[in-house]
Design a protein around this motif. Structure first.
Motif, short mmCIF file in Angstrom:
data_model
loop_
_atom_site.label_atom_id
_atom_site.label_comp_id
_atom_site.label_asym_id
_atom_site.label_seq_id
_atom_site.Cartn_x
_atom_site.Cartn_y
_atom_site.Cartn_z
N GLY A 160 0.76 -1.23 0.00
CA GLY A 160 0.00 0.00 0.00
C GLY A 160 0.80 1.29 0.00
O GLY A 160 0.27 2.34 0.38
N ILE A 161 2.05 1.25 -0.42
CA ILE A 161 2.90 2.45 -0.45
C ILE A 161 3.11 2.86 -1.90
O ILE A 161 3.45 2.03 -2.75
N GLN A 162 2.87 4.14 -2.19
CA GLN A 162 3.08 4.67 -3.53
C GLN A 162 4.56 5.02 -3.70
O GLN A 162 5.08 5.95 -3.10
N GLY A 163 5.25 4.23 -4.50
CA GLY A 163 6.68 4.45 -4.71
C GLY A 163 6.93 5.68 -5.56
O GLY A 163 6.17 5.99 -6.49
N PRO A 164 7.99 6.44 -5.29
CA PRO A 164 8.31 7.64 -6.09
C PRO A 164 9.00 7.27 -7.40
O PRO A 164 9.31 6.11 -7.65
N GLY A 165 9.21 8.27 -8.22
CA GLY A 165 10.01 8.09 -9.42
C GLY A 165 11.48 8.17 -9.03
O GLY A 165 12.06 9.25 -9.02
N TRP A 166 12.06 7.03 -8.72
CA TRP A 166 13.40 7.02 -8.15
C TRP A 166 14.41 7.74 -9.01
O TRP A 166 15.26 8.48 -8.51
N LEU A 167 14.33 7.53 -10.31
CA LEU A 167 15.32 8.11 -11.23
C LEU A 167 14.72 9.19 -12.12
O LEU A 167 15.45 9.82 -12.90
N THR A 168 13.42 9.43 -12.02
CA THR A 168 12.78 10.46 -12.84
C THR A 168 12.37 11.69 -12.05
O THR A 168 12.09 12.73 -12.63
N ASP A 169 12.31 11.58 -10.74
CA ASP A 169 11.98 12.71 -9.89
C ASP A 169 13.28 13.43 -9.50
O ASP A 169 14.19 12.81 -8.94
N PRO A 170 13.39 14.74 -9.79
CA PRO A 170 14.63 15.47 -9.46
C PRO A 170 15.01 15.40 -7.98
O PRO A 170 16.18 15.49 -7.64
N LYS A 171 14.02 15.23 -7.09
CA LYS A 171 14.31 15.17 -5.67
C LYS A 171 14.93 13.84 -5.25
O LYS A 171 15.59 13.76 -4.21
N TRP A 172 14.72 12.80 -6.04
CA TRP A 172 15.16 11.46 -5.65
C TRP A 172 16.31 10.93 -6.49
O TRP A 172 16.99 9.98 -6.06
N ALA A 173 16.56 11.48 -7.66
CA ALA A 173 17.49 10.86 -8.61
C ALA A 173 18.89 10.69 -8.03
O ALA A 173 19.45 9.58 -8.03
N LEU A 174 19.49 11.77 -7.52
CA LEU A 174 20.87 11.68 -7.04
C LEU A 174 20.98 10.77 -5.82
O LEU A 174 21.91 9.95 -5.72
N GLY A 255 22.97 11.77 -15.95
CA GLY A 255 22.94 13.10 -15.37
C GLY A 255 21.56 13.70 -15.23
O GLY A 255 21.41 14.79 -14.70
N GLY A 256 20.52 13.00 -15.70
CA GLY A 256 19.16 13.52 -15.66
C GLY A 256 18.42 13.16 -14.38
O GLY A 256 18.99 12.53 -13.48
N PRO A 257 17.15 13.56 -14.33
CA PRO A 257 16.44 14.39 -15.31
C PRO A 257 16.97 15.83 -15.34
O PRO A 257 17.23 16.40 -14.28
N GLY A 258 17.15 16.36 -16.51
CA GLY A 258 17.78 17.66 -16.65
C GLY A 258 19.25 17.55 -16.27
O GLY A 258 20.00 16.77 -16.85
N PHE A 259 19.64 18.34 -15.28
CA PHE A 259 21.01 18.28 -14.77
C PHE A 259 21.02 17.91 -13.28
O PHE A 259 22.01 18.13 -12.60
N THR A 260 19.92 17.33 -12.79
CA THR A 260 19.76 17.17 -11.35
C THR A 260 20.67 16.11 -10.75
O THR A 260 20.93 16.12 -9.55
N VAL A 263 27.25 15.14 -12.03
CA VAL A 263 28.42 15.42 -11.20
C VAL A 263 29.51 15.93 -12.14
O VAL A 263 29.34 15.97 -13.36
N ILE A 264 30.64 16.33 -11.57
CA ILE A 264 31.68 16.93 -12.40
C ILE A 264 32.13 15.97 -13.51
O ILE A 264 32.32 16.38 -14.66
N SER A 265 32.26 14.70 -13.19
CA SER A 265 32.72 13.73 -14.19
C SER A 265 31.76 13.62 -15.36
O SER A 265 32.19 13.56 -16.52
N SER A 266 30.45 13.58 -15.09
CA SER A 266 29.49 13.49 -16.19
C SER A 266 29.43 14.78 -16.99
O SER A 266 29.26 14.76 -18.21
N VAL A 267 29.60 15.93 -16.32
CA VAL A 267 29.65 17.21 -17.03
C VAL A 267 30.86 17.25 -17.95
O VAL A 267 30.78 17.70 -19.10
#
Length: 309
Positions: A160-174, A255-260, A263-267
């Motif tokens: 019964g837990i709604q999982g977030p967008g682990w790799l698509t939500d800017p707050k959770w990706a990194l 490095g996504g979503p966007g640039f969120t 890190v320096i290596s991916s840039v």
């Protein structure tokens, strides 16, 4: 002074040669020639590329020509919001992954050095992710963390837990990538801590038990202080790895979503792809200076007082 029979040399024997006077031994450079192959390799593989990077970071260059422009690449680097974001993410990623590996590695090492069933098997299980390809781990967790069809959100949905967008939500990706990094690398930290714990003399543990110390007191007053060399090693290695991380991030989010999650290596890699070679080389120099500026003082601080065993 008369020579006694005990000191008179025997017939047919030669007197031992006199010892050379102090400081009279002839200097020979022979032994230093053995350092030459290592010095040549070190110069070719490290010194020459390092100084070349410093030079080309001050130029606008291509494969066939270069133009000296001074510190313009560095000014551009810190003026671009995406580049500054990658710099900030690098610090966050390094701090989170190294801190988690230290804590979890120590706790797992304490567990795996205690008297539990299947201790050898569990040690193998904990260390196994270290041996797996980083790209393979990234692709596997990219599928598992899919917000709609991933097994992680599917398991959370069952309870019964709604999982977030682990790799698509800017707050959770990194942080999601950092969690995978910890899962993959905590085995090495655990192994280092196990080596540190088993090297502690058993007499210390027995003396603590005789004095009535419980498990927590033994851990706090004996295991933790005497594992300081292992802790320093784990912190330094984990922090260097976190600051230089690239493969896992590129495999999971690019490095996504966007640039969120950049890190320096991916840039740096993206700038190479776009043809901005001078700017990407400046990024390499900044990463080198960042790692050096953090690791060297931290290493001196952590090693300033060793535990007296």
């Amino acid at each position: 002074m008369a020579i006694t029979s005990s000191t008179r040399p025997r017939a047919g024997t030669k007197a031992a040669p006199a010892a050379p006077a102090a400081g009279g031994k002839a200097y020979t450079p022979y032994k230093f020639w053995f350092y030459l192959p290592t010095a040549v390799l070190y110069s070719i593989l490290f010194l020459v590329p390092t100084f070349a990077s410093f030079y080309y970071s001050l130029t606008r260059w291509s494969l066939f020509e270069s133009k000296f422009i001074g510190f313009e690449n560095f000014v551009t680097f810190f003026q671009e919001p995406a580049l500054v974001k990658g710099f900030t993410n690098t610090l966050i990623y390094g701090a989170v992954t190294s801190g988690a590996k230290v804590v979890l590695g120590l706790l797992l090492a304490v567990l795996l050095t205690s008297r539990i069933v299947g201790r050898g098997y569990l040690r193998s299980v904990v260390f196994f992710p270290v041996l797996v390809s980083t790209i393979g781990v990234g692709l596997m967790f990219q599928v598992m963390m899919n917000p709609e069809r991933g097994i992680i959100n599917g398991a959370l949905g069952v309870i019964g837990i709604q999982g977030p967008g682990w790799l698509t939500d800017p707050k959770w990706a990194l942080l999601s990538i950092a969690a995978v990094d910890v899962w993959k690398g905590v085995g090495l930290a655990t192994l280092i801590y196990i080596a540190g714990i088993v090297s502690i003399p058993r007499e210390y543990m027995e003396a603590a038990r005789v004095d009535g110390a419980g498990s927590f007191e033994t851990f706090r007053r004996i295991v933790l202080p005497l594992c300081k060399p292992a802790t320093v090693t784990v912190i330094i290695l984990s922090l260097i790895g976190g600051l230089r991380s690239f493969e896992l991030i590129w495999a999971m989010t690019r490095g996504g979503p966007g640039f969120t999650s950049d890190v320096i290596s991916s840039v740096i890699y993206k700038q190479y792809q776009a043809g901005f070679y001078g700017l990407s080389t400046a990024g390499n120099v900044i990463l080198f200076l960042l790692v050096t500026a953090i690791i060297l003082p931290l290493n001196l601080f952590l090693n300033r007082k060793e535990v007296d065993m």
